[in-house]
Design a protein around this motif. Sequence first.
Motif, PDB file in Angstrom:
ATOM      1  N   ILE A 146       0.845  -1.205   0.000  1.00 39.31           N
ATOM      2  CA  ILE A 146       0.000   0.000   0.000  1.00 39.31           C
ATOM      3  C   ILE A 146       0.879   1.253   0.000  1.00 39.31           C
ATOM      4  O   ILE A 146       1.817   1.347   0.777  1.00 39.31           O
ATOM      5  CB  ILE A 146      -0.896   0.083   1.254  1.00 39.31           C
ATOM      6  N   ASP A 156       0.817  -7.380  -5.300  1.00 34.08           N
ATOM      7  CA  ASP A 156      -0.193  -6.386  -5.652  1.00 34.08           C
ATOM      8  C   ASP A 156       0.260  -5.046  -5.084  1.00 34.08           C
ATOM      9  O   ASP A 156       0.773  -4.985  -3.956  1.00 34.08           O
ATOM     10  CB  ASP A 156      -1.543  -6.740  -5.021  1.00 34.08           C
ATOM     11  N   ILE A 158      -1.180  -1.146  -4.311  1.00 36.77           N
ATOM     12  CA  ILE A 158      -2.294  -0.199  -4.245  1.00 36.77           C
ATOM     13  C   ILE A 158      -1.691   1.151  -3.877  1.00 36.77           C
ATOM     14  O   ILE A 158      -1.199   1.335  -2.760  1.00 36.77           O
ATOM     15  CB  ILE A 158      -3.334  -0.613  -3.184  1.00 36.77           C
ATOM     16  N   MET A 295      -8.229   3.558  -0.487  1.00 43.81           N
ATOM     17  CA  MET A 295      -7.006   2.785  -0.743  1.00 43.81           C
ATOM     18  C   MET A 295      -6.864   1.659   0.279  1.00 43.81           C
ATOM     19  O   MET A 295      -6.524   0.524  -0.063  1.00 43.81           O
ATOM     20  CB  MET A 295      -5.773   3.709  -0.691  1.00 43.81           C
ATOM     21  N   THR A 298      -9.505  -1.036  -0.392  1.00 45.25           N
ATOM     22  CA  THR A 298      -9.164  -1.809  -1.593  1.00 45.25           C
ATOM     23  C   THR A 298      -8.040  -2.790  -1.307  1.00 45.25           C
ATOM     24  O   THR A 298      -8.071  -3.947  -1.743  1.00 45.25           O
ATOM     25  CB  THR A 298      -8.752  -0.861  -2.736  1.00 45.25           C
ATOM     26  N   ALA A 299      -7.035  -2.330  -0.562  1.00 48.28           N
ATOM     27  CA  ALA A 299      -5.872  -3.181  -0.271  1.00 48.28           C
ATOM     28  C   ALA A 299      -6.264  -4.415   0.529  1.00 48.28           C
ATOM     29  O   ALA A 299      -5.877  -5.538   0.197  1.00 48.28           O
ATOM     30  CB  ALA A 299      -4.809  -2.375   0.477  1.00 48.28           C
ATOM     31  N   ARG A 302      -8.467  -6.803  -1.465  1.00 52.43           N
ATOM     32  CA  ARG A 302      -7.650  -7.579  -2.403  1.00 52.43           C
ATOM     33  C   ARG A 302      -6.899  -8.686  -1.671  1.00 52.43           C
ATOM     34  O   ARG A 302      -6.749  -9.799  -2.188  1.00 52.43           O
ATOM     35  CB  ARG A 302      -6.666  -6.650  -3.115  1.00 52.43           C
ATOM     36  N   CYS A 319      -3.182  -1.177  -8.687  1.00 53.92           N
ATOM     37  CA  CYS A 319      -4.341  -0.286  -8.631  1.00 53.92           C
ATOM     38  C   CYS A 319      -3.827   1.103  -8.236  1.00 53.92           C
ATOM     39  O   CYS A 319      -3.389   1.307  -7.098  1.00 53.92           O
ATOM     40  CB  CYS A 319      -5.365  -0.793  -7.619  1.00 53.92           C
TER      41      CYS A 319
END
Length: 336
Positions: A146, A156, A158, A295, A298-299, A302, A319
């Motif tokens: 993040i 991933d 973010i 954020m 979303t993190a 996910r 993202c």
Amino acid sequence: MKKKQISIKDIAKQANVSTASVSRVISNKPGVGEETKGRIQQIMREMNYKPNINARSLVKNNTGNIGVIVPGGSNTIHNSFFLTIIEGISRVIDKTEYNLVISFTTKQHKKLLDTNIVDGILVFAPRENEIDLNWLSSLNLPTVIIGSFIENSKFDCISADEKAGVRLSVENLYQKKHRKIALINGPSTSYQSQIYEQGYKNVINELGINNYVLELEEFDIKGQENIVKQFLKKHQDITGIVCSSDNLALGVMNIAKDLGISIPQQLSIIGSDNTPITNLISPKLSTTHVDLKQMGETAVSRLFIKLKSPTDHKHNINCIFPMNYIERETTAFLNN
């Protein structure tokens, strides 16, 4: 005398059902009639039953914990950027049975990951000197980054569109006739700082003006006031400053006032991230806005997808949240 802890067996005996039935009710699994389920739940409330987290973890083969790795040690605790994102994470976590386990130092990070006490991790804006991303990848633990976009990442990511954010800030000052525009940035070991500086230099070079960069050890002025004072004294021709965090911008404002520099008449200042305090101070801080709470949501959302679908580990996403410029009271047209 220590009070006896109520067990599943106690609940089952009181409800005159099997322990398997009680377990299904606790785990919200089918197989128990509505009337029986209601009776079991009522008895659990009356007996003040608290599930044994360790026992449930063994049965489910997980820990029930999500790790949150935050850089910068205790300095980060007061940083509104991290606190606002954690608020977003908590919104999602509160709807689940998971707990958050937060670590702030390199030693804590290693202990957290070496002891297998978390099912997945959220890593805030990592720094090269605090956590080895290759080692982190070797753990095969569901992970989401993040606050930083890491090119060719195995995770991933973010993040905010920091390059677009700093471009908006510099271009706004340039349109207001500023030609001496500086960047006050966080530590170069932070991937977030690296992206911000790259974005700053890109737009500065396009505009054909000189760059002025001050790198600090943290995204906060505390303990670094003299460094900032010397920078402002050395570069008295600077009329605009872009900061890579709102905390930095607020610190620069205080130092400028101590030096008798008028804001925004003599010095325009822009922050980043639009944290809550920016609209509460005087003068109100111009900044770039990103939805930090979203954020965070979303993190962690996910991360839960990766926890539920182990095969999804290899399908990483990036993202990137848009940033918008917010004009307030710390920026003005240059008069001379």
